[in-house]
Design a protein around this motif. Structure first.
Motif, PDB file in Angstrom:
ATOM      1  N   GLN A  37      48.238  39.408  47.407  1.00 23.68           N
ATOM      2  CA  GLN A  37      48.231  40.366  46.307  1.00 23.68           C
ATOM      3  C   GLN A  37      46.831  40.374  45.704  1.00 23.68           C
ATOM      4  N   VAL A  38      46.233  41.572  45.618  1.00 24.03           N
ATOM      5  CA  VAL A  38      44.900  41.711  45.050  1.00 24.03           C
ATOM      6  C   VAL A  38      44.947  41.336  43.572  1.00 24.03           C
ATOM      7  N   GLN A  39      44.069  40.424  43.174  1.00 22.89           N
ATOM      8  CA  GLN A  39      43.981  39.983  41.783  1.00 22.89           C
ATOM      9  C   GLN A  39      42.889  40.745  41.044  1.00 22.89           C
ATOM     10  N   SER A  40      41.733  40.942  41.702  1.00 25.65           N
ATOM     11  CA  SER A  40      40.636  41.678  41.075  1.00 25.65           C
ATOM     12  C   SER A  40      39.706  42.226  42.146  1.00 25.65           C
ATOM     13  N   VAL A  41      38.991  43.297  41.777  1.00 29.23           N
ATOM     14  CA  VAL A  41      37.991  43.913  42.640  1.00 29.23           C
ATOM     15  C   VAL A  41      36.758  44.150  41.787  1.00 29.23           C
ATOM     16  N   ILE A  42      35.666  43.476  42.126  1.00 31.75           N
ATOM     17  CA  ILE A  42      34.408  43.643  41.405  1.00 31.75           C
ATOM     18  C   ILE A  42      33.319  43.878  42.447  1.00 31.75           C
ATOM     19  N   GLY A  43      32.852  45.129  42.528  1.00 29.59           N
ATOM     20  CA  GLY A  43      31.878  45.471  43.568  1.00 29.59           C
ATOM     21  C   GLY A  43      32.514  45.260  44.929  1.00 29.59           C
ATOM     22  N   ASN A  44      31.872  44.443  45.755  1.00 33.64           N
ATOM     23  CA  ASN A  44      32.404  44.168  47.089  1.00 33.64           C
ATOM     24  C   ASN A  44      33.230  42.884  47.128  1.00 33.64           C
ATOM     25  N   ARG A  45      33.433  42.256  45.987  1.00 29.23           N
ATOM     26  CA  ARG A  45      34.165  40.985  45.909  1.00 29.23           C
ATOM     27  C   ARG A  45      35.616  41.230  45.516  1.00 29.23           C
ATOM     28  N   VAL A  46      36.520  40.806  46.385  1.00 33.64           N
ATOM     29  CA  VAL A  46      37.949  41.010  46.159  1.00 33.64           C
ATOM     30  C   VAL A  46      38.628  39.648  46.104  1.00 33.64           C
ATOM     31  N   THR A  47      39.285  39.362  45.009  1.00 36.05           N
ATOM     32  CA  THR A  47      40.047  38.126  44.882  1.00 36.05           C
ATOM     33  C   THR A  47      41.501  38.438  45.220  1.00 36.05           C
ATOM     34  N   VAL A  48      42.023  37.683  46.188  1.00 36.23           N
ATOM     35  CA  VAL A  48      43.386  37.917  46.670  1.00 36.23           C
ATOM     36  C   VAL A  48      44.145  36.603  46.657  1.00 36.23           C
ATOM     37  N   ASN A  49      45.381  36.637  46.198  1.00 31.45           N
ATOM     38  CA  ASN A  49      46.251  35.460  46.229  1.00 31.45           C
ATOM     39  C   ASN A  49      47.196  35.618  47.421  1.00 31.45           C
ATOM     40  N   PHE A  50      46.946  34.837  48.481  1.00 30.93           N
ATOM     41  CA  PHE A  50      47.757  34.889  49.693  1.00 30.93           C
ATOM     42  C   PHE A  50      48.892  33.876  49.600  1.00 30.93           C
ATOM     43  N   GLU A  51      50.028  34.223  50.202  1.00 33.35           N
ATOM     44  CA  GLU A  51      51.215  33.386  50.063  1.00 33.35           C
ATOM     45  C   GLU A  51      51.082  32.011  50.708  1.00 33.35           C
ATOM     46  N   HIS A  52      50.278  31.842  51.756  1.00 29.89           N
ATOM     47  CA  HIS A  52      50.202  30.548  52.441  1.00 29.89           C
ATOM     48  C   HIS A  52      48.906  29.779  52.205  1.00 29.89           C
ATOM     49  N   VAL A  53      47.870  30.419  51.669  1.00 34.42           N
ATOM     50  CA  VAL A  53      46.593  29.721  51.456  1.00 34.42           C
ATOM     51  C   VAL A  53      46.073  29.843  50.033  1.00 34.42           C
ATOM     52  N   GLY A  54      46.821  30.540  49.189  1.00 34.88           N
ATOM     53  CA  GLY A  54      46.413  30.662  47.798  1.00 34.88           C
ATOM     54  C   GLY A  54      45.302  31.675  47.580  1.00 34.88           C
ATOM     55  N   LYS A  55      44.575  31.476  46.495  1.00 38.15           N
ATOM     56  CA  LYS A  55      43.566  32.431  46.058  1.00 38.15           C
ATOM     57  C   LYS A  55      42.312  32.334  46.929  1.00 38.15           C
ATOM     58  N   GLN A  56      41.868  33.491  47.437  1.00 41.13           N
ATOM     59  CA  GLN A  56      40.680  33.570  48.284  1.00 41.13           C
ATOM     60  C   GLN A  56      39.767  34.674  47.773  1.00 41.13           C
ATOM     61  N   LEU A  57      38.471  34.421  47.817  1.00 36.22           N
ATOM     62  CA  LEU A  57      37.477  35.433  47.471  1.00 36.22           C
ATOM     63  C   LEU A  57      36.993  36.051  48.768  1.00 36.22           C
ATOM     64  N   ILE A  58      37.198  37.348  48.920  1.00 34.97           N
ATOM     65  CA  ILE A  58      36.874  38.071  50.141  1.00 34.97           C
ATOM     66  C   ILE A  58      35.665  38.964  49.902  1.00 34.97           C
ATOM     67  N   ASN A  59      34.698  38.919  50.811  1.00 36.55           N
ATOM     68  CA  ASN A  59      33.538  39.802  50.762  1.00 36.55           C
ATOM     69  C   ASN A  59      33.916  41.089  51.488  1.00 36.55           C
ATOM     70  N   GLY A  60      34.055  42.178  50.745  1.00 37.33           N
ATOM     71  CA  GLY A  60      34.454  43.455  51.308  1.00 37.33           C
ATOM     72  C   GLY A  60      33.439  44.061  52.253  1.00 37.33           C
ATOM     73  N   ASP A  61      32.194  43.560  52.243  1.00 32.90           N
ATOM     74  CA  ASP A  61      31.195  44.022  53.202  1.00 32.90           C
ATOM     75  C   ASP A  61      31.474  43.452  54.589  1.00 32.90           C
ATOM     76  N   VAL A  62      32.192  42.344  54.649  1.00 29.38           N
ATOM     77  CA  VAL A  62      32.436  41.644  55.907  1.00 29.38           C
ATOM     78  C   VAL A  62      33.860  41.846  56.410  1.00 29.38           C
ATOM     79  N   ILE A  63      34.828  41.808  55.502  1.00 26.69           N
ATOM     80  CA  ILE A  63      36.248  41.904  55.879  1.00 26.69           C
ATOM     81  C   ILE A  63      36.875  43.127  55.238  1.00 26.69           C
ATOM     82  N   ALA A  64      37.531  43.932  56.055  1.00 25.76           N
ATOM     83  CA  ALA A  64      38.264  45.102  55.552  1.00 25.76           C
ATOM     84  C   ALA A  64      39.735  44.720  55.444  1.00 25.76           C
TER      85      ALA A  64
END
Length: 71
Positions: A37-64
C-alpha cells in the motif's frame, strides 16, 4: 521564455505521478514481497508498506511499481 516544470510529461517521474497514497501495488520483480500500500509519493520517492517485508522506499526512476486493478 522557458518553462521550469519539474514534473513535465517527459520527466522520469511520469509513472510515479499516477500513484497516490492508499493505492495497492506490487513490485514487478519482487513478487514474494506481496501486495503493498502506497504510504507517500514525494518526487520520484515512493514509500510503500508491503505485506511480507514492511515499509520500503522505492526509487521511481528505477522501479515502476504496478498498480493493482481494483475492479
Amino acid at each position: 521564455m522557458t518553462s521550469d516544470r519539474r514534473y513535465s510529461p517527459s520527466s522520469p517521474y511520469r509513472g510515479v505521478t499516477i500513484l497516490t497514497p492508499g493505492m495497492l501495488v506490487h513490485h514487478p520483480t519482487e513478487e514474494d514481497w506481496g501486495i503493498g500500500q502506497v504510504q507517500s509519493v514525494i518526487g520520484n520517492r515512493v514509500t510503500v508498506n508491503f505485506e511480507h517485508v514492511g515499509k520500503q522506499l522505492i526509487n521511481g526512476d528505477v522501479i515502476a511499481l504496478v498498480p493493482l486493478d481494483e475492479s
